[in-house]
Design a protein around this motif. Structure first.
Motif, PDB file in Angstrom:
ATOM      1  N   ARG A   1       0.963  -1.140   0.209  1.00  0.00           N
ATOM      2  CA  ARG A   1       0.052  -0.074  -0.041  1.00  0.00           C
ATOM      3  C   ARG A   1       0.789   1.213  -0.240  1.00  0.00           C
ATOM      4  NH1 ARG A   1      -4.375  -0.435   4.682  1.00  0.00           N
ATOM      5  NH2 ARG A   1      -5.669   0.334   3.092  1.00  0.00           N
ATOM      6  N   THR A   2       0.733   2.354  -0.930  1.00  0.00           N
ATOM      7  CA  THR A   2       1.510   3.467  -1.048  1.00  0.00           C
ATOM      8  C   THR A   2       0.502   4.628  -0.562  1.00  0.00           C
ATOM      9  OG1 THR A   2       2.561   2.230  -2.863  1.00  0.00           O
ATOM     10  CG2 THR A   2       2.936   4.743  -2.558  1.00  0.00           C
ATOM     11  N   TRP A   3       0.950   5.391  -0.018  1.00  0.00           N
ATOM     12  CA  TRP A   3       0.470   6.752   0.250  1.00  0.00           C
ATOM     13  C   TRP A   3       1.674   7.711   0.682  1.00  0.00           C
ATOM     14  CZ3 TRP A   3       2.246   3.612   3.946  1.00  0.00           C
ATOM     15  CH2 TRP A   3       2.662   4.095   5.284  1.00  0.00           C
ATOM     16  N   GLN A   4       1.294   9.069   0.600  1.00  0.00           N
ATOM     17  CA  GLN A   4       2.264  10.112   0.793  1.00  0.00           C
ATOM     18  C   GLN A   4       2.570  10.740   2.352  1.00  0.00           C
ATOM     19  OE1 GLN A   4       1.770   8.840  -2.361  1.00  0.00           O
ATOM     20  NE2 GLN A   4       0.074  10.218  -2.242  1.00  0.00           N
ATOM     21  N   VAL A   5       3.635  11.369   2.749  1.00  0.00           N
ATOM     22  CA  VAL A   5       3.726  12.028   3.628  1.00  0.00           C
ATOM     23  C   VAL A   5       4.673  13.173   3.588  1.00  0.00           C
ATOM     24  CG1 VAL A   5       3.387   9.998   5.463  1.00  0.00           C
ATOM     25  CG2 VAL A   5       5.742  10.520   4.619  1.00  0.00           C
ATOM     26  N   ASP A   6       4.923  14.197   4.423  1.00  0.00           N
ATOM     27  CA  ASP A   6       5.656  15.309   4.333  1.00  0.00           C
ATOM     28  C   ASP A   6       5.832  15.993   5.334  1.00  0.00           C
ATOM     29  OD1 ASP A   6       4.194  18.035   3.520  1.00  0.00           O
ATOM     30  OD2 ASP A   6       3.091  16.220   3.115  1.00  0.00           O
ATOM     31  N   THR A   7       6.991  17.069   5.340  1.00  0.00           N
ATOM     32  CA  THR A   7       7.062  18.025   6.365  1.00  0.00           C
ATOM     33  C   THR A   7       7.901  19.072   6.107  1.00  0.00           C
ATOM     34  OG1 THR A   7       7.702  18.386   8.719  1.00  0.00           O
ATOM     35  CG2 THR A   7       9.137  17.030   7.628  1.00  0.00           C
ATOM     36  N   ASP A   8       7.564  20.366   6.448  1.00  0.00           N
ATOM     37  CA  ASP A   8       8.515  21.410   5.916  1.00  0.00           C
ATOM     38  C   ASP A   8       9.368  21.711   6.982  1.00  0.00           C
ATOM     39  OD1 ASP A   8       6.796  21.942   4.023  1.00  0.00           O
ATOM     40  OD2 ASP A   8       5.600  23.138   4.873  1.00  0.00           O
ATOM     41  N   ARG A   9       9.625  20.965   8.191  1.00  0.00           N
ATOM     42  CA  ARG A   9      10.221  21.423   9.350  1.00  0.00           C
ATOM     43  C   ARG A   9      11.289  20.183   9.633  1.00  0.00           C
ATOM     44  NH1 ARG A   9       7.209  22.168  14.796  1.00  0.00           N
ATOM     45  NH2 ARG A   9       6.847  19.908  14.268  1.00  0.00           N
ATOM     46  N   PRO A  10      12.650  20.629   9.430  1.00  0.00           N
ATOM     47  CA  PRO A  10      13.975  19.471   9.792  1.00  0.00           C
ATOM     48  C   PRO A  10      13.600  18.991  11.268  1.00  0.00           C
ATOM     49  CG  PRO A  10      14.763  21.133   8.804  1.00  0.00           C
ATOM     50  CD  PRO A  10      13.226  21.800   9.135  1.00  0.00           C
ATOM     51  N   GLY A  11      13.645  17.684  11.728  1.00  0.00           N
ATOM     52  CA  GLY A  11      13.730  17.247  12.802  1.00  0.00           C
ATOM     53  C   GLY A  11      13.368  15.827  12.971  1.00  0.00           C
TER      54      GLY A  11
END
Length: 403
Positions: free
Chosen positions: A204-214
Motif C-alpha cells: 500500500r502506498t501513500w504520501q507524507v511530508d514535512t516542512d520542518r527539519p527534525g
C-alpha cells in the motif's frame, strides 16, 4: 496536486490556535503510544497532509457546532413553549406537515453532500502519487521496521536500507509503500501525515511530508503482539542538501575493515561466523551489513548501526541505548517480550511457538560484537542525527547523541 500550500493569511491566528488544541488532544489520546521524552502531535501544521485534513476538519467541526446549537435551541424552545402548565388543551397534531418534513430531509442531505465534496476534494489532493517524490519501501515485522530506498542502489550491492530509523527530505513529498512480513501492523507518525495498515502479501502506498527539519516519533498503531508498544521508530527529516549528502554517502558505504587483533575484528568474526563450539548462531544469518558477506533478511539492516541513536526498535535512545546493547545481544527476549532474536547466554527462547536452545558467548565476546556494531558508522558529514532537533522533546538527550 501539491499539498504543501501556504496557510491562508486571513486565518493565521485561528490556524495557530486550533493546532495547539489538537496537539493537546493528540497528546491525551495517544498517551499509550508516545515515547517518554517525545510527544506525538496530530495538529502539526508543518505537514501538508495535516494541513489538508485540518481545513477539512474545520468545516466538519463548524457544522457540528451549528447543528448542536440549532437542535438544542429547538429542543429548549419547544419544551418551554409547550409546557403542560401553560396549555390545558391537547397538543395540536401536525402529521402531514410537508414543509417541515422537506426541511428535515433536505437540510441533512445538503450537509452530507457538502462534507462529501470536501472529503472527495481532499482525497483527490492526497491520494495520487506525484511524479517527483522520494520512494521508500517499508517492511514491518514483529517487532521492528526496515526502510529501503529502491531508487538508491548501493555500490556494495542491493539498495540503501536502514533499520528502525527512516530518513526523509523536507519540503518534498515522500511516497511510502508498506507491507508486512507476518501479522497486521500500523505505521503512524502523526507529525508527518496519516497512518496506514501493513498487511501481509499486500503493498500500500501513500504520501507524507514535512516542512520542518527534525526527528519525529513514530509507532505501530495496530495491536500486533507482546511488544506492540515497543515497536517504535524515528522519522528524521533533513534539509534537501543534508538528505542528498546522506543518500550519497549511504550509497557509497562499505562497512569499515576492523584493525587486526582489535575488539572490532574479534566482534566481526563472531558476527559473521558465530561460535559453533557453544552453539552461538552468527548474526549475519539474520542481518545485513552493507559491504560485507552479511546479507540476512530476517532482522533489521545493521549497516549504519553505529550512526543510529535508538536500539530495540526505539525502546532505548542515546546513552541508554549504548548501555543496553550488551543485555540486548545477550538475551533479547528478556528485555523485549516477543523478540525472536536468539539468546547468547544459553537460555531458551521461542520461534514460531517452538522452544529453541540459545548458544553461549562470554561477556567479553558480547562486548567485542558490540564494539564491531558501534564501528558501523556513516561519515560524519552524513550523520543524520548531528544537530537534528528532536521535535516534541521533553527533557530528551541532546540531538546528535548516538550509540
Amino acid at each position: 496536486m501539491n499539498t504543501n500550500h501556504h496557510q491562508r493569511p486571513g486565518h493565521s491566528r485561528f490556524s495557530r490556535a486550533l493546532p495547539l488544541a489538537l496537539t493537546a488532544l493528540g497528546a491525551t489520546l495517544l498517551t499509550g503510544c508516545q515515547q517518554a521524552n517525545q510527544t506525538l502531535s496530530i495538529g502539526d501544521m508543518s505537514s501538508g497532509y495535516n494541513r489538508e485534513i485540518f481545513w477539512m476538519s474545520v468545516w466538519a467541526i463548524a457544522l457540528s457546532i451549528i447543528i448542536f446549537i440549532g437542535v438544542s435551541y429547538a429542543l429548549f424552545y419547544t419544551v418551554n413553549k409547550f409546557r403542560e402548565d401553560k396549555h390545558d388543551a391537547p397538543p395540536a397534531q401536525f402529521h402531514g406537515n410537508n414543509r417541515l418534513e422537506v426541511i428535515l430531509v433536505v437540510v441533512p442531505v445538503i450537509i452530507v453532500v457538502f462534507l462529501s465534496v470536501l472529503t472527495v476534494r481532499s482525497m483527490a489532493r492526497l491520494n495520487p502519487t506525484p511524479q517527483n517524490v522520494v520512494n521508500i519501501d517499508i517492511l514491518s515485522r514483529q517487532f521492528w521496521w526496515n526502510f529501503a530506498y529502491p531508487e538508491a542502489p548501493a555500490a556494495a550491492g542491493g539498495v540503501v536500507t536502514n533499520g528502525n530509523e527512516i530518513i526523509i527530505p523536507t519540503r518534498q513529498q515522500v511516497a511510502l509503500t508498506i507491507t508486512s512480513g507476518d501479522v497486521i501492523h500500523g505505521f503512524w507518525a502523526p507529525n508527518i501525515g496519516g497512518q496506514r495498515h501493513a498487511l501481509p502479501g499486500t503493498r500500500r502506498t501513500w504520501q507524507v511530508d514535512t516542512d520542518r527539519p527534525g526527528a519525529y516519533q513514530g509507532n505501530c498503531s495496530q495491536l500486533c503482539g507482546a511488544s506492540h508498544a515497543n515497536m517504535r521508530y524515528k522519522v528524521v527529516a533533513l534539509e534537501p542538501e543534508r538528505y542528498n549528502t546522506f543518500i550519497t554517502a549511504a550509497r557509497a558505504y562499505r562497512a569499515p575493515e576492523p584493525a587486526p587483533s582489535s575488539a572490532e575484528a574479534r566482534g566481526y568474526t563472531l558476527f559473521m561466523q558465530g561460535k559453533t563450539s557453544t552453539g552461538a548462531l552468527s548474526c549475519a544469518a539474520c542481518h545485513r551489513v552493507q559491504g560485507t558477506p552479511a546479507a540476512g533478511a530476517a532482522g533489521p539492516d545493521l549497516s549504519f548501526f553505529g550512526t543510529r541513536r535508538t536500539l530495540g526498535a526505539g525502546m532505548w535512545e542515546g546513552e541508554r541505548a549504548r548501555e543496553m546493547l550488551h543485555e540486548w545481544i545477550k538475551h533479547s527476549p528478556l528485555v523485549k517480550p516477543g523478540s525472536l532474536m536468539p539468546t547468547y547466554d544459553g537460555s531458551e527462547y521461542r520461534v514460531n511457538g517452538k522452544v529453541q536452545k540459545g548458544g553461549v558467548l562470554t561477556d567479553a565476546e558480547i562486548d567485542d560484537v558490540s564494539a564491531y556494531l558501534r564501528s558501523l558508522k556513516l561519515p560524519e558529514e552524513a550523520d543524520y542525527w548531528q544537530g537534528t532537533p528532536v521535535i516534541g522533546a521533553q527533557g530528551a538527550s541532546a540531538p546528535g547523541e548516538s550509540q
